[in-house]
Motif scaffolding. Structure first.
Motif, short mmCIF file in Angstrom:
data_model
loop_
_atom_site.label_atom_id
_atom_site.label_comp_id
_atom_site.label_asym_id
_atom_site.label_seq_id
_atom_site.Cartn_x
_atom_site.Cartn_y
_atom_site.Cartn_z
N ALA A 106 36.65 24.06 22.58
CA ALA A 106 37.90 23.29 22.49
C ALA A 106 38.27 23.02 21.04
O ALA A 106 39.45 23.11 20.66
CB ALA A 106 37.76 21.98 23.26
N MET A 107 37.28 22.71 20.21
CA MET A 107 37.53 22.49 18.79
C MET A 107 38.09 23.75 18.15
O MET A 107 39.01 23.71 17.33
CB MET A 107 36.24 22.06 18.09
CG MET A 107 35.76 20.67 18.44
SD MET A 107 36.72 19.36 17.65
CE MET A 107 36.17 19.53 15.95
N GLY A 108 37.53 24.90 18.53
CA GLY A 108 38.03 26.16 17.98
C GLY A 108 39.45 26.46 18.41
O GLY A 108 40.24 27.04 17.65
N TYR A 109 39.79 26.05 19.64
CA TYR A 109 41.15 26.29 20.14
C TYR A 109 42.18 25.53 19.32
O TYR A 109 43.30 25.99 19.12
CB TYR A 109 41.23 25.89 21.61
CG TYR A 109 42.57 26.13 22.25
CD1 TYR A 109 42.93 27.40 22.70
CD2 TYR A 109 43.50 25.10 22.40
CE1 TYR A 109 44.16 27.64 23.28
CE2 TYR A 109 44.74 25.33 22.98
CZ TYR A 109 45.06 26.60 23.41
OH TYR A 109 46.29 26.83 23.98
N PHE A 110 41.80 24.35 18.83
CA PHE A 110 42.70 23.52 18.04
C PHE A 110 42.40 23.64 16.54
O PHE A 110 42.68 22.74 15.77
CB PHE A 110 42.59 22.06 18.46
CG PHE A 110 43.07 21.80 19.86
CD1 PHE A 110 44.42 21.76 20.15
CD2 PHE A 110 42.16 21.60 20.90
CE1 PHE A 110 44.87 21.52 21.45
CE2 PHE A 110 42.60 21.37 22.19
CZ PHE A 110 43.96 21.33 22.47
N GLU A 111 41.85 24.78 16.14
CA GLU A 111 41.47 24.99 14.74
C GLU A 111 42.66 24.87 13.80
O GLU A 111 42.55 24.30 12.71
CB GLU A 111 40.82 26.36 14.59
CG GLU A 111 40.32 26.67 13.19
CD GLU A 111 39.65 28.02 13.12
OE1 GLU A 111 39.21 28.39 12.02
OE2 GLU A 111 39.56 28.71 14.15
N ASP A 112 43.80 25.42 14.21
CA ASP A 112 44.98 25.37 13.34
C ASP A 112 45.44 23.94 13.11
O ASP A 112 45.80 23.55 11.98
CB ASP A 112 46.13 26.18 13.95
CG ASP A 112 45.82 27.68 13.97
OD1 ASP A 112 44.94 28.11 13.18
OD2 ASP A 112 46.44 28.40 14.77
N GLU A 113 45.42 23.12 14.16
CA GLU A 113 45.84 21.73 14.03
C GLU A 113 44.89 20.97 13.09
O GLU A 113 45.33 20.16 12.27
CB GLU A 113 45.86 21.05 15.41
CG GLU A 113 47.05 21.43 16.29
CD GLU A 113 46.91 22.80 16.91
OE1 GLU A 113 45.84 23.42 16.74
OE2 GLU A 113 47.87 23.27 17.54
#
Length: 236
Positions: free
Chosen positions: A77-84
């Motif tokens: 999940a952290m990787g999914y929101f990496e851009d943010e």
């Protein structure tokens, strides 16, 4: 008020007695097993110091591995929101705060419901009443933590430097996320024992660590989703 009960055979011939000590010993054993399961450990077959080291590791490794695999979803999940996170590093500062709050709320609810089911304060038919109570409780508890978080951010020295010029929006993001995560944790933690009991499993298997792991993943999704909605156009 009876301390001894007779045990008779089919011909009413006394074959033994059950004393209050026997009952208390069994109650202690069952309570110990439930407490160990709540901690994410298989029930031990002997006192702690009398358990073999290999057997102890084996009892703990299973659940620990399952929880570790579950926590790997948190990294996903952290990787999914990496851009943010890259755009607003300040969001990463509050990740432990968010997920731990949700996990703690879920663990509280799970412990309360498991015990209430065990002593028959509630039954499976009371699930809707429990959900309504936890919805209100979760919302109230989330608001309490949200208020603390807002005060903490607004009173922090040099907040413009630490949290950036949009610290008010950051405070609103953290506060809103806490309400959502604690609310979800309370409801999920209270309903999981009902689901396990309905499926024929021991509700104690809905250990606090398992609930915390579940809420960790969903908490991140809630946090970054709310962050995107509030901070879109400013930090994101």
């Amino acid at each position: 008020d009876v301390t001894i009960l007779p045990v008779v055979d089919s011909k009413d011939v006394l074959v033994g007695v059950v004393t209050v000590d026997d009952v208390l010993d069994l109650a202690e054993q069952e309570a110990t097993e439930d407490i160990q399961k709540l901690g994410g450990v298989e029930a031990l077959d002997a006192p702690y110091l009398k358990m073999g080291l290999f057997a102890m590791i084996k009892k703990r490794a299973g659940w620990l591995a399952i929880l570790f695999v579950g926590e790997m979803l948190t990294a996903t999940a952290m990787g999914y929101f990496e851009d943010e996170i890259a755009k607003a590093v300040v969001l990463a500062l509050f990740v432990p705060l968010i997920i731990s709050s949700g996990g703690n709320a879920g663990s509280q609810a799970t412990s309360l419901i498991i015990r209430a089911l065990a002593v028959r304060d509630i039954t499976l038919g009371d699930w809707w009443r429990v959900m309504r109570r936890e919805l209100v409780s979760g919302l109230a508890l989330g608001c309490v933590l949200a208020g603390i978080a807002i005060v903490r951010i607004l009173l922090w020295p040099h907040k413009e430097i630490v949290y950036g010029p949009h610290y008010l929006l950051v405070a609103l993001t953290v506060a809103s996320s806490l309400v959502g995560v604690v609310l979800f944790g309370s409801v999920a933690g209270s309903m999981l024992p009902f689901l396990l009991r309905r499926a024929g499993f021991d509700p104690a298997a809905a250990s606090a660590p398992f609930v915390a792991t579940l809420v960790d993943v969903t908490g991140l999704v809630i946090y970054f989703t709310i962050a995107y909605q509030i901070l879109h156009g400013t930090l994101l």
